[in-house]
Scaffold this motif. Structure first.
Motif, PDB file in Angstrom:
ATOM      1  N   LYS A 122       0.778  -1.062   0.190  1.00  0.00           N
ATOM      2  CA  LYS A 122       0.017  -0.186  -0.071  1.00  0.00           C
ATOM      3  C   LYS A 122       0.999   1.531  -0.179  1.00  0.00           C
ATOM      4  CE  LYS A 122      -4.081  -2.010   2.381  1.00  0.00           C
ATOM      5  NZ  LYS A 122      -4.879  -1.782   3.485  1.00  0.00           N
ATOM      6  N   LEU A 123       1.876   1.263   0.873  1.00  0.00           N
ATOM      7  CA  LEU A 123       2.843   2.223   0.883  1.00  0.00           C
ATOM      8  C   LEU A 123       3.445   2.721  -0.628  1.00  0.00           C
ATOM      9  CD1 LEU A 123       4.107   4.743   2.450  1.00  0.00           C
ATOM     10  CD2 LEU A 123       5.857   2.885   3.247  1.00  0.00           C
ATOM     11  N   ASP A 125       2.466   1.694  -3.490  1.00  0.00           N
ATOM     12  CA  ASP A 125       1.358   2.226  -4.391  1.00  0.00           C
ATOM     13  C   ASP A 125       1.148   3.720  -4.345  1.00  0.00           C
ATOM     14  OD1 ASP A 125       1.008  -0.382  -5.484  1.00  0.00           O
ATOM     15  OD2 ASP A 125      -0.697  -0.834  -4.375  1.00  0.00           O
ATOM     16  N   ARG A 126       1.070   4.136  -2.952  1.00  0.00           N
ATOM     17  CA  ARG A 126       0.493   5.580  -2.605  1.00  0.00           C
ATOM     18  C   ARG A 126       2.085   6.363  -3.189  1.00  0.00           C
ATOM     19  NH1 ARG A 126      -2.419   6.529   3.011  1.00  0.00           N
ATOM     20  NH2 ARG A 126      -4.102   5.156   2.491  1.00  0.00           N
ATOM     21  N   ILE A 127       3.309   6.017  -2.971  1.00  0.00           N
ATOM     22  CA  ILE A 127       4.386   6.492  -3.335  1.00  0.00           C
ATOM     23  C   ILE A 127       4.413   6.973  -4.954  1.00  0.00           C
ATOM     24  CG2 ILE A 127       6.814   6.721  -3.380  1.00  0.00           C
ATOM     25  CD1 ILE A 127       6.802   5.354  -0.304  1.00  0.00           C
ATOM     26  N   GLU A 128       3.951   5.863  -5.597  1.00  0.00           N
ATOM     27  CA  GLU A 128       3.989   5.775  -6.910  1.00  0.00           C
ATOM     28  C   GLU A 128       3.127   6.648  -7.423  1.00  0.00           C
ATOM     29  OE1 GLU A 128       5.804   4.448  -9.444  1.00  0.00           O
ATOM     30  OE2 GLU A 128       7.256   3.832  -7.889  1.00  0.00           O
ATOM     31  N   ARG A 129       1.859   6.472  -6.883  1.00  0.00           N
ATOM     32  CA  ARG A 129       0.795   7.550  -7.588  1.00  0.00           C
ATOM     33  C   ARG A 129       1.293   9.196  -7.125  1.00  0.00           C
ATOM     34  NH1 ARG A 129      -2.862   3.909  -4.762  1.00  0.00           N
ATOM     35  NH2 ARG A 129      -3.122   5.481  -3.046  1.00  0.00           N
ATOM     36  N   TYR A 130       1.810   9.074  -5.876  1.00  0.00           N
ATOM     37  CA  TYR A 130       2.136  10.599  -5.663  1.00  0.00           C
ATOM     38  C   TYR A 130       3.352  10.981  -6.742  1.00  0.00           C
ATOM     39  CZ  TYR A 130       4.140  14.568  -3.422  1.00  0.00           C
ATOM     40  OH  TYR A 130       4.492  15.571  -3.068  1.00  0.00           O
ATOM     41  N   ASN A 135      -3.592  12.097  -7.404  1.00  0.00           N
ATOM     42  CA  ASN A 135      -4.186  12.401  -6.221  1.00  0.00           C
ATOM     43  C   ASN A 135      -3.180  13.507  -5.387  1.00  0.00           C
ATOM     44  OD1 ASN A 135      -6.323  11.314  -5.089  1.00  0.00           O
ATOM     45  ND2 ASN A 135      -5.454   9.348  -4.402  1.00  0.00           N
ATOM     46  N   LYS A 138      -3.912  14.785  -1.629  1.00  0.00           N
ATOM     47  CA  LYS A 138      -4.177  13.699  -0.908  1.00  0.00           C
ATOM     48  C   LYS A 138      -2.997  12.983  -0.796  1.00  0.00           C
ATOM     49  CE  LYS A 138      -9.105  12.564  -1.498  1.00  0.00           C
ATOM     50  NZ  LYS A 138     -10.090  11.588  -2.010  1.00  0.00           N
ATOM     51  N   ALA A 139      -2.001  12.746  -1.639  1.00  0.00           N
ATOM     52  CA  ALA A 139      -0.829  12.036  -1.343  1.00  0.00           C
ATOM     53  C   ALA A 139       0.257  12.814  -0.442  1.00  0.00           C
ATOM     54  CB  ALA A 139      -0.311  11.680  -3.208  1.00  0.00           C
ATOM     55  N   VAL A 142       0.869  11.514   2.746  1.00  0.00           N
ATOM     56  CA  VAL A 142       1.520  10.179   2.800  1.00  0.00           C
ATOM     57  C   VAL A 142       2.759  10.783   3.505  1.00  0.00           C
ATOM     58  CG1 VAL A 142       3.126   8.325   1.815  1.00  0.00           C
ATOM     59  CG2 VAL A 142       0.887   9.185   0.735  1.00  0.00           C
TER      60      VAL A 142
END
Length: 142
Positions: A122-123, A125-130, A135, A138-139, A142
């Motif tokens: 999950k972490l 994925d969030r770093i990649e999206r950011y 996002n 929202k990102a 993180v």
């Protein structure tokens, strides 16, 4: 997470130091072992300069861990290979790293490992999206 990353980095440094090389030299040895090593591409992939990679190659050549031959198709290029000593050094590093992984990770239960793996995914994925700019606001949390 920063503390964990720093601990991993210090551990890699210790493994490399025990083998008599630096982390950067270890990375170059690993890449040369793939037999697809091109110094300029390696430098680009590491956001490094060609001069820095050349320096590491000279160190590895001087220590007898790699050998260089002039390219057959293009005499301006050099082909790098691990020497027997380089192969032994890399094998020792890999074995030491594997022993450390086993010693550290085998004490955790399946549930602990599964929880950590889920969190890490999950972490990541969030770093990649950011990083891709998705996002945005929202990102930032993180």
């Amino acid at each position: 997470m920063t503390a964990l990353a720093e601990i991993f980095e210090r551990r890699r440094e210790a493994l490399a130091r025990d083998a008599g090389i630096t982390i950067e030299q270890w990375r170059v040895l690993e890449e040369i072992s793939t037999e697809r090593f091109i110094p300029s591409m390696f430098a680009r992939s590491r956001d490094s300069s060609a001069a820095a990679v050349s320096k590491i190659l000279r160190q590895l050549l001087d220590s007898g861990l790699v050998s260089a031959a002039i390219g057959r198709d293009d005499r301006r290029n050099r082909s790098y290979k691990l020497t027997a000593r380089g192969t032994r050094t890399l094998a020792g590093l890999r074995a030491s790293r594997q022993a450390a992984i086993e010693a550290i990770w085998t004490g955790f239960s399946r549930d602990e490992l599964a929880s950590f793996s889920t969190f890490a995914s999950k972490l990541s994925d969030r770093i990649e999206r950011y990083s891709r700019g998705k996002n945005g606001r929202k990102a930032a949390a993180v």
